[in-house]
Design a protein around this motif. Sequence first.
Motif, short mmCIF file in Angstrom:
data_model
loop_
_atom_site.label_atom_id
_atom_site.label_comp_id
_atom_site.label_asym_id
_atom_site.label_seq_id
_atom_site.Cartn_x
_atom_site.Cartn_y
_atom_site.Cartn_z
N LEU A 23 0.83 -1.20 0.00
CA LEU A 23 0.00 0.00 0.00
C LEU A 23 0.87 1.25 0.00
CD1 LEU A 23 -2.79 1.27 0.02
CD2 LEU A 23 -2.77 1.09 2.53
N LEU A 26 2.35 1.60 -3.45
CA LEU A 26 1.29 1.99 -4.38
C LEU A 26 1.00 3.48 -4.27
CD1 LEU A 26 -0.99 0.94 -6.36
CD2 LEU A 26 -2.44 0.91 -4.33
N LEU A 27 0.87 3.96 -3.05
CA LEU A 27 0.55 5.37 -2.85
C LEU A 27 1.70 6.28 -3.25
CD1 LEU A 27 -1.37 5.15 0.54
CD2 LEU A 27 -2.31 5.23 -1.77
N LEU A 61 -2.70 -6.18 -5.86
CA LEU A 61 -3.86 -5.27 -5.81
C LEU A 61 -5.10 -6.01 -5.32
CD1 LEU A 61 -3.35 -3.31 -9.15
CD2 LEU A 61 -3.18 -2.38 -6.82
N LEU A 64 -4.94 -6.44 -1.64
CA LEU A 64 -5.24 -5.17 -0.96
C LEU A 64 -6.75 -4.90 -0.95
CD1 LEU A 64 -2.33 -2.94 -2.29
CD2 LEU A 64 -2.71 -3.63 0.09
N PRO A 98 -5.57 6.71 1.49
CA PRO A 98 -5.50 5.35 0.96
C PRO A 98 -6.60 5.03 -0.05
CG PRO A 98 -5.11 5.30 3.30
CD PRO A 98 -5.54 6.70 2.95
N PHE A 102 -5.69 4.91 -3.83
CA PHE A 102 -5.75 3.53 -4.29
C PHE A 102 -6.62 3.44 -5.54
CE2 PHE A 102 -7.48 -0.78 -4.29
CZ PHE A 102 -6.32 -1.53 -4.17
N TYR A 123 -13.47 -3.02 -7.02
CA TYR A 123 -13.26 -2.05 -5.94
C TYR A 123 -14.36 -0.99 -5.94
CZ TYR A 123 -10.73 0.92 -2.66
OH TYR A 123 -10.37 1.66 -1.58
#
Length: 186
Positions: A23, A26-27, A61, A64, A98, A102, A123
């Motif tokens: 995470l 990714l961010l 992903l 997550l 996040p 994300f 998502y």
Amino acid sequence: MNRPGRPAGPTADTVTVVLTAALELLLAEGATALTAQRLHQATGVSRSTIYRHWPTPSAVLAALIDVAPLPPAEPSGDLARDLHAEVDQLCNRLRDRPVGAFLQALVVAAAADPDAALLRHRYVGDLLAPFHAVLRAAGVPATEREDAVAVIASPLLLDALLLDRPTARNRAHRIVDDVVAKVVRP
């Protein structure tokens, strides 16, 4: 009887370490940073463990997304109040780094990876599920429910993803009031 060999899955500690690092990567760097090599560098977990359990950036992903959902709220029975609460929740989630970041990373990753496109749909579906649950509990038919969720959520997602501005909570509340007036039959 215990069989010798590798365990079926990573330990809970390994999952936490890898997904927390994923995470953060990714961010900071986007979905392209979710390689086994980068995760190994960030966590110290062996590359073979990472490859075995998360063989692709899309698998990371997906993992997550699996840990992201919020528990659904119990509807109060007041459609307007419940939808307003869900709007506030979505606005807060899109504002928080996040979730908003994300989702932006999923959009970027989906441009190059069909698996990431499926994850983006999943998502967003998770983000919209509470709206569907509230409308379903109120007895709103499926076709009207789909339209109502799109009318309520689309401006919020547009603000967060494409216009890079804070979600317009007050506008969303006005939209909820309009939707409720249309779907509630006297």
